[in-house]
Design an enzyme around this catalytic site. Structure first.
Site, PDB file in Angstrom:
ATOM      1  CG  ASP A  65      28.669   0.059 -21.591  1.00 14.79           C
ATOM      2  OD1 ASP A  65      28.446  -0.566 -22.638  1.00 14.79           O
ATOM      3  OD2 ASP A  65      27.796   0.701 -20.969  1.00 14.79           O
ATOM      4  CG  ASP A  67      24.487   2.192 -26.243  1.00 17.53           C
ATOM      5  OD1 ASP A  67      23.627   2.879 -26.797  1.00 17.53           O
ATOM      6  OD2 ASP A  67      25.401   1.606 -26.862  1.00 17.53           O
TER       7      ASP A  67
HETATM    8  O1  M1P Z   1      25.351  -2.264 -25.517  1.00 17.58           O
HETATM    9  C1  M1P Z   1      24.151  -2.944 -25.471  1.00 17.58           C
HETATM   10  C2  M1P Z   1      23.092  -2.361 -26.338  1.00 17.58           C
HETATM   11  O2  M1P Z   1      22.951  -0.972 -26.093  1.00 17.58           O
HETATM   12  C3  M1P Z   1      21.917  -0.389 -26.789  1.00 17.58           C
HETATM   13  O3  M1P Z   1      20.764  -1.096 -26.485  1.00 17.58           O
HETATM   14  P1  M1P Z   1      19.275  -0.522 -26.555  1.00 17.58           P
HETATM   15  O4  M1P Z   1      18.986  -0.238 -27.973  1.00 17.58           O
HETATM   16  O5  M1P Z   1      18.485  -1.652 -25.961  1.00 17.58           O
HETATM   17  O6  M1P Z   1      19.209   0.702 -25.685  1.00 17.58           O
HETATM   18  C4  M1P Z   1      22.171  -0.471 -28.270  1.00 17.58           C
HETATM   19  O7  M1P Z   1      23.321   0.249 -28.617  1.00 17.58           O
HETATM   20  C5  M1P Z   1      22.330  -1.889 -28.649  1.00 17.58           C
HETATM   21  O8  M1P Z   1      22.660  -1.921 -30.002  1.00 17.58           O
HETATM   22  C6  M1P Z   1      23.394  -2.551 -27.802  1.00 17.58           C
HETATM   23  O9  M1P Z   1      23.429  -3.912 -28.087  1.00 17.58           O
END
Ligand code: M1P
Length: 232
Positions: free
Chosen positions: A7, A9
């Site tokens: 993954d 983020d």
């Molecule tokens: O991978 C899931 C989400 O991760 C991030 O989410 P957030 O902005 O809520 O922290 C972003 O990279 C989002 O685009 C992605 O869907």
């Protein structure tokens, strides 16, 4: 040969922020001669902004939008279409108006390929407001509640929590587990949202249910991923 799925983020980078430059150097070397797959809810542009074009092009395959868009060494190899039904959009607009979180910053619905990303605070918020909403949501579970309600009201649609401020919405079955259709065992999977309702959960759930040969690494942050990789 081992297949490594990451993954992004919360696992390789902080949510929506660039990878630590030292980890980037380490990871670039680590992926050499390995089967490495990236699987994120995010789109290609944000992913490249966060991990750099070099890593994105070097991995075996990059699955964007939870696997609804697939890239191999810069070549697009597959994509699915998805648009949220009018009634779901209305339902989410009502959620937006009635949320107990009152500060809104715009860009609440982001159309991606095969996925819509929805955020109550709005994707245009500052980093500070992002962190505030994240802490607030941890106590109030607003995102989990929104996902569960979507799936109760719209049985053909799935929603999951990813990152800090948003949820990912897609056609039922269009979750991250679809990447397992074309990645063989043995598999090591690194993710930060493996609990039920998180967008890494479908991969973990399917690996277990299908008794695939695998190891799950549930991490709290990118530093933990880095520490684990130093030992592999
Ligand atoms: O991978 C899931 C989400 O991760 C991030 O989410 P957030 O902005 O809520 O922290 C972003 O990279 C989002 O685009 C992605 O869907």
């Amino acid at each position: 040969m081992m297949n490594y799925i990451f993954d992004i983020d919360g696992t390789l980078t902080p949510s929506r922020l660039p990878i630590n430059p030292d980890f980037e150097i380490f990871f670039k070397n680590w992926i050499k001669n390995k089967n490495v797959y990236l699987v994120t809810g995010s789109d290609k542009e944000k992913t490249i902004e966060q991990i750099g074009l070099d890593i994105w092009n070097s991995v075996t395959r990059a699955y964007q939008s939870c696997g609804n868009q697939v890239w191999e060494k810069g070549q697009l190899i597959k994509e699915n279409a998805f648009h949220i039904p009018v009634k779901l959009r209305q339902h989410l607009t009502t959620k937006l108006e009635n949320s107990l979180w009152k500060e809104k910053f715009g860009n609440h619905f982001e159309q991606r390929v095969g996925l819509v990303n929805f955020s109550i605070i709005g994707r245009n918020c500052t980093q500070q407001k992002r962190e505030e909403y994240w802490k607030w949501d941890e106590k109030n579970s607003e995102r989990i509640e929104i996902c569960n309600t979507i799936m109760d009201l719209f049985p053909n649609i799935e929603a999951s929590v990813g990152g800090q401020i948003s949820i990912d919405i897609y056609q039922k079955g269009g979750n991250k587990a679809q990447v397992l259709n074309d990645i063989s065992d043995p598999i090591c999977f690194f993710g930060d949202k493996m609990e039920a309702g998180g967008n890494d959960y479908p991969i973990a759930e399917r690996l277990i249910a299908e008794k695939r040969e695998h190891t799950l690494f549930k991490v709290k942050n990118p530093n933990e991923t880095w520490d684990l990789l130093k030992k592999i």
